[in-house]
Motif scaffolding. Sequence first.
Motif, PDB file in Angstrom:
ATOM      1  N   ASP A 123      10.865   8.728   4.087  1.00 16.30           N
ATOM      2  CA  ASP A 123       9.789   7.874   3.560  1.00 16.30           C
ATOM      3  C   ASP A 123       9.739   6.521   4.269  1.00 16.30           C
ATOM      4  N   ALA A 124      10.898   5.959   4.580  1.00 17.10           N
ATOM      5  CA  ALA A 124      10.926   4.664   5.272  1.00 17.10           C
ATOM      6  C   ALA A 124      10.326   4.793   6.671  1.00 17.10           C
ATOM      7  N   ILE A 125      10.626   5.928   7.353  1.00 16.47           N
ATOM      8  CA  ILE A 125      10.029   6.166   8.674  1.00 16.47           C
ATOM      9  C   ILE A 125       8.504   6.251   8.545  1.00 16.47           C
ATOM     10  N   ASN A 126       8.029   7.032   7.603  1.00 13.97           N
ATOM     11  CA  ASN A 126       6.586   7.186   7.432  1.00 13.97           C
ATOM     12  C   ASN A 126       5.897   5.887   7.030  1.00 13.97           C
ATOM     13  N   GLN A 127       6.572   5.054   6.225  1.00 14.05           N
ATOM     14  CA  GLN A 127       5.970   3.781   5.839  1.00 14.05           C
ATOM     15  C   GLN A 127       5.760   2.874   7.050  1.00 14.05           C
ATOM     16  N   ALA A 128       6.777   2.825   7.948  1.00 15.48           N
ATOM     17  CA  ALA A 128       6.642   1.990   9.156  1.00 15.48           C
ATOM     18  C   ALA A 128       5.510   2.495  10.052  1.00 15.48           C
ATOM     19  N   ILE A 129       5.424   3.821  10.201  1.00 22.43           N
ATOM     20  CA  ILE A 129       4.388   4.387  11.064  1.00 22.43           C
ATOM     21  C   ILE A 129       2.997   4.164  10.464  1.00 22.43           C
ATOM     22  N   ALA A 130       2.868   4.361   9.155  1.00 24.34           N
ATOM     23  CA  ALA A 130       1.568   4.139   8.493  1.00 24.34           C
ATOM     24  C   ALA A 130       1.119   2.682   8.658  1.00 24.34           C
ATOM     25  N   ARG A 131       2.047   1.746   8.509  1.00 28.33           N
ATOM     26  CA  ARG A 131       1.692   0.344   8.638  1.00 28.33           C
ATOM     27  C   ARG A 131       1.229   0.018  10.068  1.00 28.33           C
ATOM     28  N   SER A 132       1.900   0.540  11.069  1.00 30.83           N
ATOM     29  CA  SER A 132       1.489   0.224  12.450  1.00 30.83           C
ATOM     30  C   SER A 132       0.212   0.973  12.819  1.00 30.83           C
ATOM     31  N   ASN A 133      -0.039   2.110  12.159  1.00 26.89           N
ATOM     32  CA  ASN A 133      -1.255   2.887  12.437  1.00 26.89           C
ATOM     33  C   ASN A 133      -2.516   2.145  11.995  1.00 26.89           C
ATOM     34  N   GLU A 134      -2.358   1.155  11.102  1.00 25.95           N
ATOM     35  CA  GLU A 134      -3.518   0.373  10.655  1.00 25.95           C
ATOM     36  C   GLU A 134      -4.150  -0.418  11.797  1.00 25.95           C
ATOM     37  N   THR A 135      -3.304  -0.856  12.754  1.00 27.05           N
ATOM     38  CA  THR A 135      -3.830  -1.709  13.836  1.00 27.05           C
ATOM     39  C   THR A 135      -3.706  -1.099  15.227  1.00 27.05           C
ATOM     40  N   ILE A 136      -2.941  -0.009  15.380  1.00 22.27           N
ATOM     41  CA  ILE A 136      -2.744   0.571  16.715  1.00 22.27           C
ATOM     42  C   ILE A 136      -3.153   2.043  16.713  1.00 22.27           C
ATOM     43  N   ASP A 137      -4.047   2.405  17.602  1.00 23.50           N
ATOM     44  CA  ASP A 137      -4.422   3.808  17.788  1.00 23.50           C
ATOM     45  C   ASP A 137      -3.398   4.516  18.661  1.00 23.50           C
ATOM     46  N   LYS A 138      -3.480   5.808  18.670  1.00 22.19           N
ATOM     47  CA  LYS A 138      -2.798   6.627  19.678  1.00 22.19           C
ATOM     48  C   LYS A 138      -1.277   6.469  19.654  1.00 22.19           C
ATOM     49  N   LEU A 139      -0.695   6.335  18.431  1.00 25.04           N
ATOM     50  CA  LEU A 139       0.763   6.398  18.295  1.00 25.04           C
ATOM     51  C   LEU A 139       1.208   7.798  18.693  1.00 25.04           C
ATOM     52  N   ARG A 140       2.272   7.911  19.471  1.00 26.04           N
ATOM     53  CA  ARG A 140       2.667   9.217  19.992  1.00 26.04           C
ATOM     54  C   ARG A 140       4.046   9.701  19.545  1.00 26.04           C
ATOM     55  N   TRP A 141       5.027   8.828  19.495  1.00 23.48           N
ATOM     56  CA  TRP A 141       6.381   9.255  19.152  1.00 23.48           C
ATOM     57  C   TRP A 141       7.154   8.104  18.517  1.00 23.48           C
ATOM     58  N   PHE A 142       8.264   8.442  17.868  1.00 26.75           N
ATOM     59  CA  PHE A 142       9.167   7.414  17.328  1.00 26.75           C
ATOM     60  C   PHE A 142      10.606   7.828  17.622  1.00 26.75           C
ATOM     61  N   GLU A 143      11.484   6.840  17.561  1.00 19.44           N
ATOM     62  CA  GLU A 143      12.916   7.083  17.734  1.00 19.44           C
ATOM     63  C   GLU A 143      13.653   6.146  16.786  1.00 19.44           C
ATOM     64  N   VAL A 144      14.579   6.701  15.979  1.00 20.16           N
ATOM     65  CA  VAL A 144      15.299   5.884  15.001  1.00 20.16           C
ATOM     66  C   VAL A 144      16.348   5.042  15.713  1.00 20.16           C
ATOM     67  N   GLU A 145      16.292   3.717  15.509  1.00 15.43           N
ATOM     68  CA  GLU A 145      17.270   2.809  16.102  1.00 15.43           C
ATOM     69  C   GLU A 145      18.410   2.489  15.143  1.00 15.43           C
ATOM     70  N   GLN A 146      18.094   2.359  13.851  1.00  8.96           N
ATOM     71  CA  GLN A 146      19.102   1.938  12.883  1.00  8.96           C
ATOM     72  C   GLN A 146      18.664   2.331  11.479  1.00  8.96           C
ATOM     73  N   ILE A 147      19.651   2.779  10.677  1.00 10.31           N
ATOM     74  CA  ILE A 147      19.423   3.047   9.256  1.00 10.31           C
ATOM     75  C   ILE A 147      20.335   2.117   8.476  1.00 10.31           C
ATOM     76  N   ARG A 148      19.749   1.246   7.667  1.00 11.45           N
ATOM     77  CA  ARG A 148      20.554   0.347   6.850  1.00 11.45           C
ATOM     78  C   ARG A 148      19.872   0.136   5.507  1.00 11.45           C
ATOM     79  N   GLY A 149      20.350  -0.785   4.677  1.00  7.98           N
ATOM     80  CA  GLY A 149      19.659  -1.016   3.425  1.00  7.98           C
ATOM     81  C   GLY A 149      20.371  -1.994   2.524  1.00  7.98           C
ATOM     82  N   HIS A 150      19.715  -2.295   1.401  1.00 11.49           N
ATOM     83  CA  HIS A 150      20.259  -3.186   0.381  1.00 11.49           C
ATOM     84  C   HIS A 150      21.005  -2.367  -0.670  1.00 11.49           C
ATOM     85  N   ILE A 151      22.066  -2.952  -1.225  1.00 16.62           N
ATOM     86  CA  ILE A 151      22.783  -2.357  -2.352  1.00 16.62           C
ATOM     87  C   ILE A 151      22.505  -3.215  -3.583  1.00 16.62           C
TER      88      ILE A 151
END
Lengths: 69, 69, 69, 69, 69, 69, 69, 69, 69, 69, 69, 69
Positions: free
Chosen positions: A20-48
């Motif tokens: 879900d976090a991956i999809n949220q980032a992609i959806a947000r960038s899709n609002e302003t950028i066309d033609k997104l093609r691929w993604f690569e995970v750099e880091q998984i972290r979070g709040h406790i």
Amino acid sequence: MDHAYKTIELTGSSTETVEDAINQAIARSNETIDKLRWFEVEQIRGHIENGSVGLFQVTLKVGFSLDES
Amino acid sequence: MDHAYKTIELTGSSTETVEDAINQAIARSNETIDKLRWFEVEQIRGHIENGSVGLFQVTLKVGFSLDES
Amino acid sequence: MDHAYKTIELTGSSTETVEDAINQAIARSNETIDKLRWFEVEQIRGHIENGSVGLFQVTLKVGFSLDES
Amino acid sequence: MDHAYKTIELTGSSTETVEDAINQAIARSNETIDKLRWFEVEQIRGHIENGSVGLFQVTLKVGFSLDES
Amino acid sequence: MDHAYKTIELTGSSTETVEDAINQAIARSNETIDKLRWFEVEQIRGHIENGSVGLFQVTLKVGFSLDES
Amino acid sequence: MDHAYKTIELTGSSTETVEDAINQAIARSNETIDKLRWFEVEQIRGHIENGSVGLFQVTLKVGFSLDES
Amino acid sequence: MDHAYKTIELTGSSTETVEDAINQAIARSNETIDKLRWFEVEQIRGHIENGSVGLFQVTLKVGFSLDES
Amino acid sequence: MDHAYKTIELTGSSTETVEDAINQAIARSNETIDKLRWFEVEQIRGHIENGSVGLFQVTLKVGFSLDES
Amino acid sequence: MDHAYKTIELTGSSTETVEDAINQAIARSNETIDKLRWFEVEQIRGHIENGSVGLFQVTLKVGFSLDES
Amino acid sequence: MDHAYKTIELTGSSTETVEDAINQAIARSNETIDKLRWFEVEQIRGHIENGSVGLFQVTLKVGFSLDES
Amino acid sequence: MDHAYKTIELTGSSTETVEDAINQAIARSNETIDKLRWFEVEQIRGHIENGSVGLFQVTLKVGFSLDES
Amino acid sequence: MDHAYKTIELTGSSTETVEDAINQAIARSNETIDKLRWFEVEQIRGHIENGSVGLFQVTLKVGFSLDES
């Protein structure tokens, strides 16, 4: 044959899953950028919060085409 | 006491989750290799289609035993 | 303004998902350490049993506050 | 002048020394692959049993020639 | 939609250019493996003979499809 | 209190052990450089001959003092 | 099935061999921690005295079980 | 059998190709150092002038023998 | 004396050489960004078609000046 | 247009600041090497004495021109 | 001659300088741990508030002796 | 709860300190981007002029919020 791409770095978040976090980032960038093609995970972290995961934060590189459609 | 292992690198995919992509890669290599023992995630990436994740691709190192059974 | 943190490295496990393995590690460390603040995934690996994932093991860095409450 | 090589990743083990674990991995791969040429240590790890090293495990990259002899 | 890939590591060589060394490694692996799909350069190195480059050696990861055609 | 150091990179070799290869590199650099202070192993690799280790090659960073004695 | 581990980082030393330095670090941590399970070598370095190795220092990650016995 | 090597880091440049920049660095170091044996590319970078590459700069590790001839 | 730069990540491609792929990425970004100053190669990869290189893809960091001219 | 550089690795120290340790290393190497051009920080570490920093030690790569003036 | 060390990871902070953040982390750990010997900077980051640095946060590895005094 | 961030890479410079170079880069990006939240130091390097530091150059990742205020 001479495609060109640009890569940007984004962080999305979700209280539920890494996917879900991956999809949220992609959806947000899709609002302003066309033609997104691929993604690569750099880091998984979070709040406790109160002894369990409060928020998953996933940082991605996202590539998009610079070609005219 | 003198176990030996070989490691190979595989990429599995899933439209749904990271875990499914891992299992798909392991199932595929299990068709031809016995005695798979462990895996380690090397990279999580994927395709973007119409502004959301079209495919999760997970690259694994998979280790298997070289010992006679 | 002069917060200090300590980071420890933990490995949690789950037969089901990466997210469950993360939460298991955090829950276990929460039994003895207060004020856990954040985590960062270092490695995702696991055991293979009978040709599919038997156990997901996720290694985390977990940060907690050294400040008096 | 146009030599080609393939590299594989192996883990050997020994209860005694790092050097023995390297030689065990090479001896095992030599049973099925001719023309092994070089190795490079990727990782040195091992099991602990009763408070001392029970087993050294050394992971190697091993290169062999693809040329006809 | 559930493609799987395997990656192998190869080293090709050329007395002339980096590009020739890449093509030599791919041509050699194409003799025994169908469906090669992509490559990634891991390392560029070489021999020095009489004070100039005698041989370029390029190490690649090469990915090929595990799918039935 | 204002010590300065220079670091150089050396490779030593031994047919017997990793420790001997380290000592061979240090002995060789000691012939021309005084005041060697510390070393750090960068890489352990070697030649394979007739299916076993023919030569251990250990690459070190070696630090020496730039201070006047 | 839900094992959890903690990892600590230790440095052991020996005037003789890398293996002795590993065992010294594990023996020292075994005095206060039960259930040590595995180690991984992070760094091999050391002091140089009179032009040869005076002390091998090996830094390890050591993992131990957080489960009740 | 007990060869020793020293490695130095050099940057060569060329307005034309990566290969020329490598050869320029090796030729320059060959003026003062005998017995150069191998090189490894550490980094490829360069200057941009008027919207195209003005200069390729390639940083190499270059190894040479410390043995008497 | 207080120059500032921004870095972006681009991928260019060429059917011929690594150098052409670098120049294609720089030419494309030069259409919309003035004052490009330097590049650094992050990755060299590509497609394989019919057993030889079909396309070289080179990923660059490209730096440009944020200063007023 | 065909500049060549050599890079060396140095460690400077200061009881006061990181910047002073950098300048101390550069000043020391400037005593014997002309035409120093740039530096890059590799590592910041130091000694602890009586519970506070006793000495900052900064390791640099320092590049100098091989060109005739 | 057989010294042993343990390393922990800490983050200190300061509104003023990197050096102050390092000293704050060391001072805090010195409250509960004797015989701190060395530190190594792992990461320098911080908060931005109103367009300038609000807080420097420096993450350190800190080593202390396990030897009896 | 579903915050998203974008990260950019900037280089600031100062003739005086690392901290000033960080603040210069942040101040410059604050002119065109609201809601800067955090930074992380990627590299510290600089120019050498007449045997001492002429310019500190610090490369940062800077993260800013993509959320509507």
